[in-house]
Design a protein around this motif. Structure first.
Motif, PDB file in Angstrom:
ATOM      1  N   ALA A 211     -39.643 -15.202  11.901  1.00 45.34           N
ATOM      2  CA  ALA A 211     -38.896 -14.057  11.374  1.00 45.34           C
ATOM      3  C   ALA A 211     -39.525 -12.741  11.805  1.00 45.34           C
ATOM      4  O   ALA A 211     -38.828 -11.793  12.198  1.00 45.34           O
ATOM      5  N   GLY A 284     -35.955 -16.877  10.633  1.00 49.66           N
ATOM      6  CA  GLY A 284     -35.221 -15.666  10.321  1.00 49.66           C
ATOM      7  C   GLY A 284     -34.543 -15.049  11.526  1.00 49.66           C
ATOM      8  O   GLY A 284     -34.960 -15.264  12.668  1.00 49.66           O
ATOM      9  N   THR A 357     -31.635 -19.709   4.782  1.00 52.51           N
ATOM     10  CA  THR A 357     -32.037 -19.903   6.173  1.00 52.51           C
ATOM     11  C   THR A 357     -33.265 -20.787   6.200  1.00 52.51           C
ATOM     12  O   THR A 357     -33.866 -21.106   5.175  1.00 52.51           O
ATOM     13  N   GLN A 382     -31.124 -14.798   3.762  1.00 55.45           N
ATOM     14  CA  GLN A 382     -30.774 -13.822   4.780  1.00 55.45           C
ATOM     15  C   GLN A 382     -29.819 -12.794   4.163  1.00 55.45           C
ATOM     16  O   GLN A 382     -28.810 -13.163   3.566  1.00 55.45           O
ATOM     17  N   ASP A 384     -27.017 -10.785   4.727  1.00 60.48           N
ATOM     18  CA  ASP A 384     -26.023 -10.925   5.794  1.00 60.48           C
ATOM     19  C   ASP A 384     -24.655 -10.496   5.268  1.00 60.48           C
ATOM     20  O   ASP A 384     -23.957 -11.284   4.633  1.00 60.48           O
ATOM     21  N   GLY A 400     -34.285 -11.268   6.911  1.00 61.83           N
ATOM     22  CA  GLY A 400     -34.538 -12.313   5.937  1.00 61.83           C
ATOM     23  C   GLY A 400     -35.715 -12.040   5.027  1.00 61.83           C
ATOM     24  O   GLY A 400     -36.641 -11.298   5.357  1.00 61.83           O
ATOM     25  N   CYS A 449     -36.756  -5.178   7.519  1.00 60.79           N
ATOM     26  CA  CYS A 449     -35.912  -5.228   6.318  1.00 60.79           C
ATOM     27  C   CYS A 449     -35.626  -3.814   5.809  1.00 60.79           C
ATOM     28  O   CYS A 449     -36.543  -3.049   5.515  1.00 60.79           O
TER      29      CYS A 449
END
Length: 467
Positions: A211, A284, A357, A382, A384, A400, A449
């Motif tokens: 990730a 991720g 995930t 995740q 999304d 993620g 993130c």
């Protein structure tokens, strides 16, 4: 926690994250692999299954790999696991040597039917007899595991299979009329009770490697976007250490998928283009989309309100997602929070606003309308959300996280201090720089993130919350 209002989102000077990704992978320990097997055997017992037939190929090997520790590189494979713990691993010509590396004790059976076309078929037994050598008995209760469980409201989901017919047919003939066969993939991936849904500290550290790498690659690639450069030149940044990707890498400027091409092309970036970028590795995926522009006046005619019509509402929803998610939260409440900030009818999103995930990019999802499934410590999730507003390019800042309660956090800190330090730096950045409040359970696994630059040529400005 209240939903974040659009007016709370500011497009302003924001220092980009300066976080180093993981540089050394964390392998899964023997204790973790034993735990995997025990979790699957317990679910077999609860389901009344004598045997599991677990299929894998190059694209669909994560359930198989959960027990074996490896996935096929190009052939097909089957792991047969019995309730007493005995296992048989059925491998093609070029994978047969992998039996010695299997993370659980399993007897190897050479099955050239799983090999590539026209390779030697050096066997004196038909496929059904080779399968019978794995101990499948007449009258047994057998679960077939591919990669997908089905959730149709119109069909018997236990009798829908994503495994090749010749395998399912042979299993049925071996079991006969006194037994039964069903799709048992949910034992691995069901979002409420699947064996793979909850990760321990070793697994979280293992998946943080991929990730964090994916996010670092995406940031490096974003920083090379310039008019005149090609997709190929930019996408050259979307690789790291020879590690495998788990989705098609996307680096697309302007109109996507022309001539049905989904991979990066020798196409030059132009001012005002839509642009999208995605890289996913085991653990991720990071995705970003926006416009190739430094200021709103450089956006195409009629789209100069893109920030207010699409990007700002999207970011408010993404920030709400991060601020809301925690262990113990009913996933249906997370769904409603996103619906409240970014109404589906107006913003055109169709899929689940968040999903589980793991080794694969999308395992399953507890996040759907009226879901009573509680989010749990150990889940990898995740963020999304995919809006689609007619006439406008997309907005995306997908990354993620892991959820971890206090005991799991303490274990991560004690056993994986470098992983823990990176997670803490990401939390500080999200809260102190971007203004996104996080529950203590939320552990960002991606370096990006919450970081979103909707106008990709201005590398000094991004979204943040004003409170």
């Amino acid at each position: 926690m209240l939903n974040i209002a659009y007016e709370d989102v500011k497009y302003t000077k924001v220092a980009p994250p300066e976080l180093e990704p993981a540089s050394v992978p964390v392998d899964l320990q023997d204790e973790t692999m034993i735990e995997h097997k025990e979790k699957v055997l317990a679910r077999m017992l609860d389901a009344g299954l004598n045997t599991l037939v677990i299929y894998a190929d190059r694209e669909h090997g994560t359930n198989f790999g959960y027990l074996t520790g490896f996935e096929p590189r190009f052939e097909e494979s089957v792991l047969v696991l019995h309730q007493d713990g005995q296992a048989y691993i059925m491998l093609g010509n070029e994978s047969l040597r992998m039996a010695q590396y299997c993370r659980i004790t399993a007897q190897a059976i050479h099955v050239p039917h799983f090999s590539l076309p026209n390779q030697p078929m050096e066997t004196d037994k038909p496929f059904a007899e080779l399968l019978a050598a794995s101990g499948i008995q007449s009258g047994s209760s057998v679960g077939v595991v591919g990669w997908k469980m089905f959730t149709s409201a119109l069909e018997d989901n236990e009798q829908l299979y994503d495994v090749p017919f010749f395998i399912v047919d042979a299993v049925r003939r071996l079991v006969g009329g006194l037994g039964f066969v069903k799709n048992a993939t949910e034992l691995f991936i069901h979002p409420d009770r699947g064996a793979r849904v909850i990760n321990n500290a070793n697994e979280i550290a293992h998946y943080e490697f991929g990730a964090s790498l994916a996010s670092a690659c995406v940031l490096n690639a974003l920083n090379t976007i310039e008019p005149g450069r090609t997709e190929l030149e930019i996408a050259d940044k979307l690789a790291a250490y020879g590690q495998p990707v788990n989705v098609q890498t996307i680096c697309a400027t302007g109109e996507r998928f022309t001539n049905a091409v989904v991979a990066p092309r020798h196409k030059k970036v132009a001012l005002g283009d839509r642009f999208s970028m995605t890289m996913g590795m085991r653990g991720g995926l990071t995705s970003r989309s926006g416009y190739v522009a430094a200021k709103e006046s450089e956006l195409p005619d009629g789209l100069q309100d893109y920030l207010h019509q699409v990007a700002i509402p999207y970011y408010a929803a993404a920030a709400t997602w991060y601020s809301t998610v925690r262990a113990g939260l009913p996933a249906g409440e997370l769904y409603e929070r996103i619906e409240g900030v970014l109404p589906k009818e107006k913003f055109g999103w169709k899929l689940n606003p968040g999903h589980l995930t793991s080794g694969e990019e999308w395992m399953s999802s507890p996040v759907f309308k009226n879901s009573s499934i509680e989010l749990m410590s150990g889940m990898l999730l995740q963020m999304d959300i995919i809006p689609h507003v007619p006439g406008y390019g997309g907005a995306n800042a997908e990354d993620g996280i892991a959820l971890a309660d206090q005991p799991l956090r303490q274990q991560l800190e004690a056993e994986y201090p470098e992983v823990w330090a990176r997670i803490c730096e990401r939390r500080r950045y999200m809260q102190d720089t971007l203004g996104i409040r996080l529950h203590p359970d939320v552990l960002p696994l991606s370096n990006l993130c919450g970081y979103m630059r909707p106008l990709l040529l201005d590398r000094t400005r991004a979204f943040k919350l004003n409170k």
